[in-house]
Write a protein that holds these residues in place. Structure first.
Motif, PDB file in Angstrom:
ATOM      1  N   GLY A  74      12.468  59.661  47.228  1.00 38.53           N
ATOM      2  CA  GLY A  74      11.082  58.808  46.631  1.00 38.53           C
ATOM      3  C   GLY A  74      10.311  59.004  48.266  1.00 38.53           C
ATOM      4  N   LEU A  75       9.170  58.147  48.115  1.00 34.68           N
ATOM      5  CA  LEU A  75       8.348  58.278  49.448  1.00 34.68           C
ATOM      6  C   LEU A  75       9.034  57.507  50.383  1.00 34.68           C
ATOM      7  N   HIS A  76       8.807  57.898  51.636  1.00 28.85           N
ATOM      8  CA  HIS A  76       9.150  57.247  52.740  1.00 28.85           C
ATOM      9  C   HIS A  76       7.840  56.796  53.852  1.00 28.85           C
ATOM     10  N   VAL A  77       7.810  55.597  54.100  1.00 29.28           N
ATOM     11  CA  VAL A  77       6.831  55.002  54.781  1.00 29.28           C
ATOM     12  C   VAL A  77       7.158  54.701  56.252  1.00 29.28           C
ATOM     13  N   ILE A  78       6.279  55.027  57.166  1.00 31.29           N
ATOM     14  CA  ILE A  78       6.783  54.488  58.355  1.00 31.29           C
ATOM     15  C   ILE A  78       5.562  53.800  58.966  1.00 31.29           C
ATOM     16  N   ILE A  79       5.678  52.561  59.518  1.00 30.44           N
ATOM     17  CA  ILE A  79       4.774  51.781  60.025  1.00 30.44           C
ATOM     18  C   ILE A  79       5.048  51.585  61.457  1.00 30.44           C
ATOM     19  N   PRO A  80       4.519  52.305  62.358  1.00 32.16           N
ATOM     20  CA  PRO A  80       5.043  52.252  63.845  1.00 32.16           C
ATOM     21  C   PRO A  80       4.489  51.123  64.543  1.00 32.16           C
ATOM     22  N   LEU A  81       3.336  50.230  64.333  1.00 29.47           N
ATOM     23  CA  LEU A  81       2.842  49.620  65.255  1.00 29.47           C
ATOM     24  C   LEU A  81       2.668  48.220  64.469  1.00 29.47           C
ATOM     25  N   ASN A  82       2.512  46.880  65.166  1.00 28.49           N
ATOM     26  CA  ASN A  82       2.162  45.681  64.490  1.00 28.49           C
ATOM     27  C   ASN A  82       1.228  45.731  63.938  1.00 28.49           C
ATOM     28  N   MET A  83       1.028  45.393  62.661  1.00 28.15           N
ATOM     29  CA  MET A  83       0.047  45.228  61.870  1.00 28.15           C
ATOM     30  C   MET A  83      -0.794  43.818  62.067  1.00 28.15           C
ATOM     31  N   MET A  84      -2.238  43.773  61.738  1.00 27.98           N
ATOM     32  CA  MET A  84      -3.089  42.488  61.996  1.00 27.98           C
ATOM     33  C   MET A  84      -2.426  41.269  61.438  1.00 27.98           C
ATOM     34  N   ASN A  85      -1.858  41.235  60.444  1.00 29.65           N
ATOM     35  CA  ASN A  85      -1.374  39.950  59.854  1.00 29.65           C
ATOM     36  C   ASN A  85      -0.088  40.480  58.669  1.00 29.65           C
ATOM     37  N   GLN A  86       0.811  39.400  58.458  1.00 22.81           N
ATOM     38  CA  GLN A  86       1.762  39.512  57.419  1.00 22.81           C
ATOM     39  C   GLN A  86       1.264  40.334  56.038  1.00 22.81           C
ATOM     40  N   ARG A  87       0.051  40.029  55.523  1.00 19.13           N
ATOM     41  CA  ARG A  87      -0.331  40.578  54.415  1.00 19.13           C
ATOM     42  C   ARG A  87      -0.641  42.178  54.331  1.00 19.13           C
ATOM     43  N   SER A  88      -1.077  42.601  55.568  1.00 15.74           N
ATOM     44  CA  SER A  88      -1.247  43.913  55.666  1.00 15.74           C
ATOM     45  C   SER A  88      -0.036  44.628  55.749  1.00 15.74           C
ATOM     46  N   LEU A  89       0.958  43.864  56.424  1.00 17.21           N
ATOM     47  CA  LEU A  89       2.296  44.606  56.651  1.00 17.21           C
ATOM     48  C   LEU A  89       2.873  44.691  55.268  1.00 17.21           C
ATOM     49  N   GLU A  90       2.841  43.826  54.363  1.00 21.98           N
ATOM     50  CA  GLU A  90       3.492  43.712  53.016  1.00 21.98           C
ATOM     51  C   GLU A  90       2.868  44.856  52.507  1.00 21.98           C
ATOM     52  N   GLN A 100      14.004  49.336  44.195  1.00 27.28           N
ATOM     53  CA  GLN A 100      14.791  50.229  44.882  1.00 27.28           C
ATOM     54  C   GLN A 100      14.300  50.588  46.421  1.00 27.28           C
ATOM     55  N   ASN A 101      13.281  49.613  46.938  1.00 24.05           N
ATOM     56  CA  ASN A 101      12.697  49.954  48.152  1.00 24.05           C
ATOM     57  C   ASN A 101      13.665  49.561  49.423  1.00 24.05           C
ATOM     58  N   HIS A 102      14.068  50.171  50.200  1.00 25.13           N
ATOM     59  CA  HIS A 102      14.835  49.982  51.330  1.00 25.13           C
ATOM     60  C   HIS A 102      13.865  49.752  52.703  1.00 25.13           C
ATOM     61  N   ILE A 103      14.149  48.564  53.294  1.00 24.72           N
ATOM     62  CA  ILE A 103      13.450  48.374  54.657  1.00 24.72           C
ATOM     63  C   ILE A 103      14.398  48.310  55.680  1.00 24.72           C
ATOM     64  N   TYR A 104      13.785  49.285  56.567  1.00 17.70           N
ATOM     65  CA  TYR A 104      14.410  49.277  58.029  1.00 17.70           C
ATOM     66  C   TYR A 104      13.889  48.954  59.181  1.00 17.70           C
ATOM     67  N   LEU A 105      14.363  47.824  59.899  1.00 11.47           N
ATOM     68  CA  LEU A 105      13.514  47.453  60.892  1.00 11.47           C
ATOM     69  C   LEU A 105      14.295  48.250  62.240  1.00 11.47           C
ATOM     70  N   LYS A 106      13.233  48.703  62.948  1.00  7.56           N
ATOM     71  CA  LYS A 106      13.891  49.735  64.257  1.00  7.56           C
ATOM     72  C   LYS A 106      13.011  49.019  65.213  1.00  7.56           C
ATOM     73  N   LYS A 107      13.642  49.178  66.494  1.00  8.96           N
ATOM     74  CA  LYS A 107      13.264  48.767  67.842  1.00  8.96           C
ATOM     75  C   LYS A 107      12.135  49.820  68.317  1.00  8.96           C
ATOM     76  N   SER A 114       8.805  44.778  67.872  1.00  6.84           N
ATOM     77  CA  SER A 114       9.472  44.379  69.160  1.00  6.84           C
ATOM     78  C   SER A 114       9.270  42.607  69.011  1.00  6.84           C
ATOM     79  N   GLU A 115       9.867  42.319  70.100  1.00  3.65           N
ATOM     80  CA  GLU A 115       9.869  40.848  70.054  1.00  3.65           C
ATOM     81  C   GLU A 115       8.612  40.034  70.087  1.00  3.65           C
ATOM     82  N   ASP A 116       7.740  40.506  70.545  1.00  4.18           N
ATOM     83  CA  ASP A 116       6.476  40.312  70.379  1.00  4.18           C
ATOM     84  C   ASP A 116       5.600  40.236  69.247  1.00  4.18           C
ATOM     85  N   ASP A 117       5.997  40.671  68.058  1.00  2.00           N
ATOM     86  CA  ASP A 117       5.459  41.007  66.776  1.00  2.00           C
ATOM     87  C   ASP A 117       5.646  39.563  66.158  1.00  2.00           C
ATOM     88  N   LYS A 118       4.366  39.014  65.609  1.00  2.00           N
ATOM     89  CA  LYS A 118       4.205  37.817  64.822  1.00  2.00           C
ATOM     90  C   LYS A 118       4.429  37.741  63.498  1.00  2.00           C
TER      91      LYS A 118
END
Length: 208
Positions: free
Chosen positions: A160-176, A57-64, A196-200
């Motif tokens: 429930g818990l709301h998580v905010i990830i403001p900046l690009n993480m070092m890799n996909q695993r860390s982001l997940e 039931q976790n909802h992911i929101y991508l924001k600029k 941002s468009e530069d995120d890998k």
């Protein structure tokens, strides 16, 4: 009380794994297809995907992401205020300790706690409180791996818990791993990822 986890041995070089006739491992964040390929070829193992015990039931929101750190801080502040007003606990996970400390110093949240991976006892206490209604926790990636935040019923009822990830993480695993703090064990939750468009390492399909 003694810790239930006991380390009997450690292998420091991955080549030694292949000296064993049988090896097995378990992970909740295997990462990208390249990670799967490396595991298969490097350790000669099969990968089996186990279905979730509960439907997510976790909802992911991508924001600029705003174009300056000060604007990012302001956006995060507004989002914290918006979600805590609903009675939800909020966890903000920064990509570096420096950015986490800057945010704490520049944005006033007197009751905010921290999980920085520096003081284990203090971190453990913060983890225990992080699921309480309206609790604000500012963290680094120390809160992104293996941390299970227990929610009180009031927090669950509020969304429930709301998580905010403001900046690009070092890799996909860390982001997940960071995104996986919310919506655990079928509970409601949500994650805002500033991009941002530069995120890998943004692959929204990975979160589904």
């Amino acid at each position: 009380p003694r810790s239930p986890s006991v380390l009997f041995g450690q292998i420091t070089h991955h080549d030694y794994f292949n000296l064993y006739r049988k090896i097995a491992g378990l992970t909740g964040t295997i990462g990208t297809k390249n990670d799967e390929k490396l595991l298969k070829e490097g350790y000669n193992v099969d990968i089996i995907k186990v279905p979730r015990h509960y439907e997510s039931q976790n909802h992911i929101y991508l924001k600029k992401r705003p174009d300056s750190l000060s604007k990012i801080f302001s956006s995060v502040k507004r989002e914290i205020e918006k979600e805590t007003e609903k009675g939800r606990p909020v966890l903000v996970i920064w990509n570096t300790l420096d950015n986490a400390e800057k945010f704490m110093n520049e944005i006033e949240f007197p009751l905010a706690q921290r999980i920085f991976g520096i003081h284990p006892k203090a971190d453990s206490y913060s983890i225990k409180l992080a699921g309480r209604s309206g609790c604000i926790t500012i963290a680094t990636l120390a809160a992104g791996r293996g941390v299970d935040i227990k929610l009180e019923q009031k927090s669950i009822d509020a969304g429930g818990l709301h998580v905010i990830i403001p900046l690009n993480m070092m890799n996909q695993r860390s982001l997940e791993q960071a995104a996986g703090r919310a919506g655990r064990q079928g509970q409601p939750g949500s994650v805002s990822i500033f991009i941002s468009e530069d995120d890998k390492f943004i692959e929204q399909s990975k979160f589904k």
